[in-house]
Enzyme design. Sequence first.
Site, PDB file in Angstrom:
ATOM      1  N   VAL A 147     -29.259 131.272 104.715  1.00 13.52           N
ATOM      2  CA  VAL A 147     -28.494 132.300 104.017  1.00 13.52           C
ATOM      3  C   VAL A 147     -27.065 131.829 103.758  1.00 13.52           C
ATOM      4  O   VAL A 147     -26.499 132.044 102.688  1.00 13.52           O
ATOM      5  CB  VAL A 147     -28.489 133.594 104.855  1.00 13.52           C
ATOM      6  CG1 VAL A 147     -27.508 134.585 104.282  1.00 13.52           C
ATOM      7  CG2 VAL A 147     -29.880 134.175 104.881  1.00 13.52           C
TER       8      VAL A 147
ATOM      9  N   GLU B  11     -25.833 132.604  96.309  1.00 12.45           N
ATOM     10  CA  GLU B  11     -26.779 133.484  95.615  1.00 12.45           C
ATOM     11  C   GLU B  11     -26.357 133.943  94.220  1.00 12.45           C
ATOM     12  O   GLU B  11     -27.127 133.895  93.273  1.00 12.45           O
ATOM     13  CB  GLU B  11     -27.084 134.721  96.476  1.00 12.45           C
ATOM     14  CG  GLU B  11     -27.951 134.446  97.672  1.00 12.45           C
ATOM     15  CD  GLU B  11     -27.148 133.954  98.870  1.00 12.45           C
ATOM     16  OE1 GLU B  11     -25.924 133.804  98.737  1.00 12.45           O
ATOM     17  OE2 GLU B  11     -27.745 133.702  99.933  1.00 12.45           O
TER      18      GLU B  11
ATOM     19  N   ASP C 146     -12.235 118.369  56.751  1.00 16.43           N
ATOM     20  CA  ASP C 146     -11.991 118.295  55.311  1.00 16.43           C
ATOM     21  C   ASP C 146     -10.537 118.639  55.065  1.00 16.43           C
ATOM     22  O   ASP C 146      -9.896 119.219  55.935  1.00 16.43           O
ATOM     23  CB  ASP C 146     -12.796 119.386  54.590  1.00 16.43           C
ATOM     24  CG  ASP C 146     -14.257 119.076  54.565  1.00 16.43           C
ATOM     25  OD1 ASP C 146     -14.605 117.900  54.659  1.00 16.43           O
ATOM     26  OD2 ASP C 146     -15.046 120.033  54.449  1.00 16.43           O
TER      27      ASP C 146
ATOM     28  N   ASP D  42     -18.814 121.720  54.350  1.00 17.50           N
ATOM     29  CA  ASP D  42     -19.140 122.917  53.585  1.00 17.50           C
ATOM     30  C   ASP D  42     -20.340 122.695  52.670  1.00 17.50           C
ATOM     31  O   ASP D  42     -21.266 123.468  52.652  1.00 17.50           O
ATOM     32  CB  ASP D  42     -17.916 123.435  52.815  1.00 17.50           C
ATOM     33  CG  ASP D  42     -17.136 122.324  52.108  1.00 17.50           C
ATOM     34  OD1 ASP D  42     -17.676 121.210  51.975  1.00 17.50           O
ATOM     35  OD2 ASP D  42     -15.996 122.574  51.698  1.00 17.50           O
TER      36      ASP D  42
ATOM     37  N   ASP E 243     -23.038 117.695  53.272  1.00 23.42           N
ATOM     38  CA  ASP E 243     -22.336 117.502  54.538  1.00 23.42           C
ATOM     39  C   ASP E 243     -23.258 117.773  55.725  1.00 23.42           C
ATOM     40  O   ASP E 243     -22.944 117.412  56.854  1.00 23.42           O
ATOM     41  CB  ASP E 243     -21.142 118.475  54.656  1.00 23.42           C
ATOM     42  CG  ASP E 243     -20.030 118.110  53.694  1.00 23.42           C
ATOM     43  OD1 ASP E 243     -20.012 116.958  53.228  1.00 23.42           O
ATOM     44  OD2 ASP E 243     -19.187 118.977  53.405  1.00 23.42           O
TER      45      ASP E 243
ATOM     46  N   ASN F  53     -19.454 128.928 100.864  1.00 25.67           N
ATOM     47  CA  ASN F  53     -20.740 128.603 101.487  1.00 25.67           C
ATOM     48  C   ASN F  53     -20.609 127.513 102.545  1.00 25.67           C
ATOM     49  O   ASN F  53     -21.206 127.603 103.614  1.00 25.67           O
ATOM     50  CB  ASN F  53     -21.742 128.142 100.422  1.00 25.67           C
ATOM     51  CG  ASN F  53     -22.251 129.316  99.630  1.00 25.67           C
ATOM     52  OD1 ASN F  53     -21.796 129.571  98.536  1.00 25.67           O
ATOM     53  ND2 ASN F  53     -23.159 130.055 100.215  1.00 25.67           N
TER      54      ASN F  53
ATOM     55  N   GLU G 270     -19.290 128.915 105.659  1.00 24.76           N
ATOM     56  CA  GLU G 270     -20.301 129.649 106.418  1.00 24.76           C
ATOM     57  C   GLU G 270     -21.231 128.693 107.168  1.00 24.76           C
ATOM     58  O   GLU G 270     -21.561 128.913 108.335  1.00 24.76           O
ATOM     59  CB  GLU G 270     -21.116 130.533 105.474  1.00 24.76           C
ATOM     60  CG  GLU G 270     -20.318 131.695 104.910  1.00 24.76           C
ATOM     61  CD  GLU G 270     -20.985 132.320 103.692  1.00 24.76           C
ATOM     62  OE1 GLU G 270     -22.220 132.303 103.613  1.00 24.76           O
ATOM     63  OE2 GLU G 270     -20.257 132.801 102.806  1.00 24.76           O
TER      64      GLU G 270
ATOM     65  N   ASN H  36     -21.756 136.650 100.760  1.00 29.82           N
ATOM     66  CA  ASN H  36     -22.137 135.897  99.560  1.00 29.82           C
ATOM     67  C   ASN H  36     -22.355 136.779  98.347  1.00 29.82           C
ATOM     68  O   ASN H  36     -22.016 136.423  97.235  1.00 29.82           O
ATOM     69  CB  ASN H  36     -23.426 135.128  99.806  1.00 29.82           C
ATOM     70  CG  ASN H  36     -23.176 133.902 100.655  1.00 29.82           C
ATOM     71  OD1 ASN H  36     -22.024 133.626 100.989  1.00 29.82           O
ATOM     72  ND2 ASN H  36     -24.212 133.188 101.007  1.00 29.82           N
TER      73      ASN H  36
ATOM     74  N   THR I 160     -18.815 140.542  98.636  1.00 29.05           N
ATOM     75  CA  THR I 160     -17.368 140.288  98.639  1.00 29.05           C
ATOM     76  C   THR I 160     -17.007 139.028  97.857  1.00 29.05           C
ATOM     77  O   THR I 160     -15.889 138.902  97.400  1.00 29.05           O
ATOM     78  CB  THR I 160     -16.817 140.223 100.068  1.00 29.05           C
ATOM     79  OG1 THR I 160     -17.601 139.309 100.791  1.00 29.05           O
ATOM     80  CG2 THR I 160     -16.870 141.572 100.732  1.00 29.05           C
ATOM     81  N   ASP I 161     -17.958 138.090  97.681  1.00 28.30           N
ATOM     82  CA  ASP I 161     -17.640 136.891  96.904  1.00 28.30           C
ATOM     83  C   ASP I 161     -17.754 137.104  95.399  1.00 28.30           C
ATOM     84  O   ASP I 161     -17.050 136.489  94.615  1.00 28.30           O
ATOM     85  CB  ASP I 161     -18.590 135.749  97.276  1.00 28.30           C
ATOM     86  CG  ASP I 161     -18.062 134.972  98.465  1.00 28.30           C
ATOM     87  OD1 ASP I 161     -17.026 135.393  98.997  1.00 28.30           O
ATOM     88  OD2 ASP I 161     -18.686 133.975  98.842  1.00 28.30           O
TER      89      ASP I 161
HETATM   90  P1  ATP Z   1     -12.354 117.988  50.693  1.00 30.60           P
HETATM   91  O1  ATP Z   1     -13.472 117.025  50.870  1.00 30.60           O
HETATM   92  O2  ATP Z   1     -11.251 117.809  51.656  1.00 30.60           O
HETATM   93  O3  ATP Z   1     -12.772 119.403  50.547  1.00 30.60           O
HETATM   94  P2  ATP Z   1     -11.855 117.800  47.902  1.00 30.60           P
HETATM   95  O4  ATP Z   1     -12.190 119.208  47.673  1.00 30.60           O
HETATM   96  O5  ATP Z   1     -10.680 117.258  47.189  1.00 30.60           O
HETATM   97  O6  ATP Z   1     -11.616 117.486  49.383  1.00 30.60           O
HETATM   98  P3  ATP Z   1     -14.193 117.068  46.487  1.00 30.60           P
HETATM   99  O7  ATP Z   1     -14.486 118.492  46.275  1.00 30.60           O
HETATM  100  O8  ATP Z   1     -15.266 116.139  46.885  1.00 30.60           O
HETATM  101  O9  ATP Z   1     -13.081 116.880  47.559  1.00 30.60           O
HETATM  102  O10 ATP Z   1     -13.510 116.537  45.162  1.00 30.60           O
HETATM  103  C1  ATP Z   1     -13.289 115.178  44.912  1.00 30.60           C
HETATM  104  C2  ATP Z   1     -12.508 115.010  43.632  1.00 30.60           C
HETATM  105  O11 ATP Z   1     -13.277 115.506  42.551  1.00 30.60           O
HETATM  106  C3  ATP Z   1     -11.213 115.785  43.601  1.00 30.60           C
HETATM  107  O12 ATP Z   1     -10.158 114.997  44.032  1.00 30.60           O
HETATM  108  C4  ATP Z   1     -11.041 116.150  42.145  1.00 30.60           C
HETATM  109  O13 ATP Z   1     -10.337 115.135  41.464  1.00 30.60           O
HETATM  110  C5  ATP Z   1     -12.464 116.182  41.629  1.00 30.60           C
HETATM  111  N1  ATP Z   1     -12.912 117.558  41.544  1.00 30.60           N
HETATM  112  C6  ATP Z   1     -12.843 118.505  42.472  1.00 30.60           C
HETATM  113  N2  ATP Z   1     -13.374 119.643  42.058  1.00 30.60           N
HETATM  114  C7  ATP Z   1     -13.808 119.427  40.823  1.00 30.60           C
HETATM  115  C8  ATP Z   1     -14.476 120.220  39.852  1.00 30.60           C
HETATM  116  N3  ATP Z   1     -14.813 121.473  40.090  1.00 30.60           N
HETATM  117  N4  ATP Z   1     -14.762 119.668  38.667  1.00 30.60           N
HETATM  118  C9  ATP Z   1     -14.450 118.390  38.413  1.00 30.60           C
HETATM  119  N5  ATP Z   1     -13.835 117.603  39.284  1.00 30.60           N
HETATM  120  C10 ATP Z   1     -13.506 118.083  40.468  1.00 30.60           C
END
Ligand code: ATP
Length: 990
Positions: free
Chosen positions: A323, A328, A370, A705, A709, A771, A774, A811, A814-815
């Site tokens: 114990v 516990e 990013d 995002d 990725d 423990n 004890e 155990n 009170t613990d």
């Molecule tokens: P992160 O990766 O930090 O989000 P980011 O948004 O700049 O950076 P991307 O979205 O990959 O990276 O964009 C890369 C490049 O593409 C940008 O630097 C820009 O010049 C071009 N770009 C971004 N958005 C557009 C878009 N909607 N249309 C055309 N070109 C774009």
Amino acid sequence: MVDHSNDQSTVDKGIAAQQALLADADPSLTDVADVAKALNVDPNVGLSEAEAKRRREKFGPNELAQAPPVPKWKKFLQQFQDPLVYLLLAATVISVIAWFIERANTAPGAEGGEALPFDALVIVLILVVNAVLGYIQEAKAEAAVEALAQMTAPQTSVLRDGKVVRINTADVVPGDIIVLAEGDSVSADGRLVTAASLRIAEASLTGESVPVGKKPETLAQAKALGDRANMIFNGTSVTQGTGRAIVTGTGMNTQVGKIADMLSATEDEKTPLQKEMDYVSKILGIAVCIIAVVVLAALAIMEGFHDIHDVIDSLLLAVSLAVAAVPEGLAAILTVVLALGVQRMAAHNAIVKKLHSVETLGSASVICSDKTGTLTRNEMTVERVVTPSGEVQITGTGYAPEGRMVLPAGVDGESERGMAIRDEVTATLIAGTLANDGELREGDKPGAWDIVGDPTEVSLVVAARKVKADRKAKHYVRVAEIPFTSERKRMAIVAKDDADSGKLTVFAKGAPDVLLSYCSRIQVGGHVRPLTDGDRQDILATVERLSSEAYRTLGQAYRPLETSSLAEVPGIAVNAAGQISDIAEQSGAIETDLIWNGMVGIIDPPRTEVRDSVAEAHRAGIRAVMITGDHPLTAARIASDLGIIESGGKALTGDQLDALASKGDAAFDKATSEVSVYARVAPEHKLKIVESLQRQGNIVAMTGDGVNDAPAVKSADIGVAMGITGTEVTKQSAKMILADDNFSTIVAAVREGRVIFDNIRKFLRYLLSSNVGEVFTVFFGVVLAGFLGISQPDSVGVTVPLLATQLLWINLLTDAAPALAMGVDPQTEDVMNRRPRKLTDRVIDASMWGDIIYIGVIMAAVTLIGMDMHLSGGLFTDRSVDALGHEAQMVEARTMGFTILVFAQLFNALASRSHAQSAFVGLFSNKWLWGAIGISVVLQLVVIYVPFLNSAFGTTPLSAMAWLECIGLAAFVLVASELRKLVLRMMAKK
Ligand code: ATP
């Protein structure tokens, strides 16, 4: 919310009802109009909310059926499924047997032999209380996890009442029109209505690793799943393009539903910490068994077992030792502290999906992030437009389309150059708004503007409106699109001029250095001429200049196609119905021979709080790394503004990374160990960076995002998805979701992870030293029984210093309260001033074991001294007790020992809050702890002063003097701990 109503019979009913809808017709062989008719929906409007609700009830939730949840009674019984509880149950059986034998051997009416087996009853009662507490705490932890699951519930975009809305995936019903975009998880089976460059990864279903192109055309004959190009399937994900589809099956009536059949309820995997705890309790259990055997053997040899009483007493000793050694309440406290921590993090925008990740978070050594939106505010404003004839400024901030063009100093707007610049700026912004999916809407409040889509794109819409370029863009109608991807870094559309000629034009925008390589001509004033090397150098020099001033640059270009028929455009394949078949594959033919218009410089201010967070991370031994698709100079400038690198520091580009990768891991690893900014990278580089950092022993957090990725986010130790801009696929691969997309939230979560970990160590130190104290008390109490007066010269057999029930009381009651309170202890000052803990480091390291044993020894010493003081014979003899018999003396001495041990625990609670810092620093900062101490004192008073409990726990009321002795002796634990800490601090200074 997991709908537990979907048991087998309701699931079957839902499937049957769904199948009846299509009357066994194969939607891939049926025209869209007929599928829509069968499902009673207008593909342009979608279902009404009321109809969707009705269908949700009829067809059930869009979820794969789960195995039924474990019933409550079973969960309660599971609390007893622990080897240590088995040990205690064995102890109970032993004490019942002992009681029987005792009674059988006592002549009727004679002294000795209790009316009831109190020991056994109390042990069982306390075990039940323990199970109840464990059950409640587990339920609390489960509720916290469930709440998190709610926050991270997958979502789907559907058309309802003519509007696109995001709903919980569970609420998707047959007949819904799903709206698909890149990065979405497909959440039901459906028949495509429209598709633009739509590609879907179906590996999870078909095993095909390359994403397949999708088109709405009706198939002529039945095909295998992988070839049904006009169907989408639950569990797959959109890697590119957009589309809409009518839902033909949900939940178990989908292709995955058919193979999945029934998901077994997900077992909660134990965290490394929980595993280590299991290991520690196992070791304690084994150690105690060994000690018990050794002690029993020694007693048998030295004193010999004369009769049955000796055997019983020895067995009771074994029970007490068991114990004493078993912590516990520990497992339950651990779970609840983790769950509380996770709840706290969620309240601060960091939603952790598994309790487990909390431990990993605290160990993070690199945070890769990013740039756009995470380190910066993602509030884009076009400030500069640079065209071949000059550079203008665009005034105004934010998304309000209020501002104007400011020509270079000395240039008259009516002069030839002034006119040329104005025309070029307008042409640039026309291309910028046409090759654009962003939208600016007037908000509900006057002067407020809402943006829809990518802020980079909306900033171009705003700039175009400021200089009135939007009016000239109006008469173009988009007929085809090659979407933007992070890999391509550009986008293009084909638009028809509705106003006059009806001719087609390509409009493109993208990273200027990338787009420029697809241009062969340039527009200067009203003329188009070939692009010279000099022009290219000028444009690239401008990109560098703007980038080094932290501008995000975007180039614009166009090409008239000189035809009004898509079918005549080289590179575009058009099918019989006049629809473009797969334009994405034709990008080489369309984005070529472009005419350069100009570029814009967009400002995206860094988030102000990030600078402090980066500094905090650095102090905590954590490297912040920026990984961006943007230009290296823009990246380096923002990184140095935020303190990620020294000013003047450089970024490594994706191309440079590729070159390093071709030289082998060693070269690549050397670079990633030194460089903290990566620019113009594609998502695949992120994966390589994560792997390289991990090879070097780092614990890596990585944000993401986009859909591409996901692999990097998944491989990182802590994958972090963006809650606002993140795609569904990335969110599902992540371990943590940032509700506010903010880098500072990651650092705050790391801090919280460290605090939780610190607190866990605090209560482990506390509970285990208790423990060990004890065990030592029982062990030395027996070994030194003769010296201490515990065994009298005339007594036979073994006398246990403390009763098993007394030890259990300590155990379990009170613990527990102080330990729980320590789980929410406020952070110590140094929490972010030390290096991250290695994941391989033991939670209870050698120095902590040192602490535990040191305190354990002191506790046992003061307890035994206190007992000795109330026994005749022994070292500190109190003559006043001579008048009492040994039995009565023992009751008083045990009450002393019991109470000293409880108070020693309470002083130890104060001492355990830090390894080296004095307990008097921030003594009152944890009010919960003081509350818990109060509760423990009351519980102890109850067990000493309530007569009924006196007999159950073998206690007796104490005199005032005895109380003073108890508290004085117990306080010695704190004194000893302070001395040890003083030495530790002095050694650390040296
Ligand atoms: P992160 O990766 O930090 O989000 P980011 O948004 O700049 O950076 P991307 O979205 O990959 O990276 O964009 C890369 C490049 O593409 C940008 O630097 C820009 O010049 C071009 N770009 C971004 N958005 C557009 C878009 N909607 N249309 C055309 N070109 C774009």
